[in-house]
Design a protein around this motif. Structure first.
Motif, PDB file in Angstrom:
ATOM      1  N   ALA A  62      49.887  31.366 -34.921  1.00 34.89           N
ATOM      2  CA  ALA A  62      49.480  30.184 -35.109  1.00 34.89           C
ATOM      3  C   ALA A  62      49.943  29.115 -34.113  1.00 34.89           C
ATOM      4  O   ALA A  62      49.258  27.971 -33.543  1.00 34.89           O
ATOM      5  CB  ALA A  62      49.648  29.548 -36.402  1.00 34.89           C
ATOM      6  N   ALA A  63      51.424  29.254 -33.893  1.00 30.60           N
ATOM      7  CA  ALA A  63      52.109  28.454 -32.823  1.00 30.60           C
ATOM      8  C   ALA A  63      51.348  28.613 -31.523  1.00 30.60           C
ATOM      9  O   ALA A  63      51.148  27.588 -30.678  1.00 30.60           O
ATOM     10  CB  ALA A  63      53.585  28.524 -32.938  1.00 30.60           C
ATOM     11  N   MET A  64      51.074  29.931 -30.986  1.00 26.11           N
ATOM     12  CA  MET A  64      50.686  30.105 -29.736  1.00 26.11           C
ATOM     13  C   MET A  64      49.236  29.273 -29.614  1.00 26.11           C
ATOM     14  O   MET A  64      48.940  28.995 -28.631  1.00 26.11           O
ATOM     15  CB  MET A  64      50.414  31.581 -29.588  1.00 26.11           C
ATOM     16  N   MET A  65      48.339  29.790 -30.561  1.00 29.25           N
ATOM     17  CA  MET A  65      47.079  29.135 -30.469  1.00 29.25           C
ATOM     18  C   MET A  65      47.032  27.564 -30.404  1.00 29.25           C
ATOM     19  O   MET A  65      46.180  27.140 -29.638  1.00 29.25           O
ATOM     20  CB  MET A  65      46.283  29.707 -31.736  1.00 29.25           C
ATOM     21  N   LYS A  66      47.748  26.992 -31.216  1.00 30.92           N
ATOM     22  CA  LYS A  66      48.076  25.642 -31.263  1.00 30.92           C
ATOM     23  C   LYS A  66      48.464  25.105 -29.824  1.00 30.92           C
ATOM     24  O   LYS A  66      47.880  24.068 -29.396  1.00 30.92           O
ATOM     25  CB  LYS A  66      49.002  25.255 -32.162  1.00 30.92           C
ATOM     26  N   GLU A  67      49.344  25.832 -29.198  1.00 30.40           N
ATOM     27  CA  GLU A  67      49.924  25.229 -28.040  1.00 30.40           C
ATOM     28  C   GLU A  67      48.370  25.730 -27.037  1.00 30.40           C
ATOM     29  O   GLU A  67      48.478  24.841 -25.991  1.00 30.40           O
ATOM     30  CB  GLU A  67      51.225  25.921 -27.572  1.00 30.40           C
ATOM     31  N   CYS A  68      48.041  26.565 -27.102  1.00 33.30           N
ATOM     32  CA  CYS A  68      46.834  27.134 -26.120  1.00 33.30           C
ATOM     33  C   CYS A  68      45.743  26.117 -26.401  1.00 33.30           C
ATOM     34  O   CYS A  68      44.783  25.859 -25.283  1.00 33.30           O
ATOM     35  CB  CYS A  68      46.329  28.358 -26.382  1.00 33.30           C
ATOM     36  N   ASN A  69      45.496  25.566 -27.345  1.00 33.55           N
ATOM     37  CA  ASN A  69      44.433  24.519 -27.701  1.00 33.55           C
ATOM     38  C   ASN A  69      44.787  23.034 -27.039  1.00 33.55           C
ATOM     39  O   ASN A  69      43.890  22.226 -27.316  1.00 33.55           O
ATOM     40  CB  ASN A  69      43.859  24.673 -29.052  1.00 33.55           C
TER      41      ASN A  69
END
Length: 91
Positions: A62-69
């Motif tokens: 979730a943290a990676m996807m949040k930053e990727c978005n």
């Protein structure tokens, strides 16, 4: 004297904020499993990346996807984020 205190306060705040801006995409221990080399220049194959992704905790995913978005956070990691989004079904 007040301007010196204000300046030092501003400097301290910027240093603290600067470290707060570093996210999970800037953590080598989190990113290294997705790369074939220590310099993290060559990403693993899609199949290998998918295995690494599947082994990650939901919190880290979730943290990676949040930053990727986030355009500002993902800009230095654009290629990685594009590949990650495709593998995670977000592309």
């Amino acid at each position: 004297m007040k301007s010196k205190t204000a300046f030092l306060s501003l400097l301290a705040a910027s240093v603290i904020a600067g470290t707060a801006f570093a996210g999970i995409l800037d953590e080598p221990k989190m990113m290294a499993p997705f790369y074939t080399d220590k310099t993290m220049k060559t990403m693993k194959s899609d199949a290998q990346m998918k295995k690494v992704w599947a082994k990650m905790s939901k919190k880290n995913q979730a943290a990676m996807m949040k930053e990727c978005n986030d355009p500002a956070m993902s800009k230095p990691h654009a290629e990685f984020c594009d590949k990650l989004k495709a593998l995670a079904g977000h592309a």
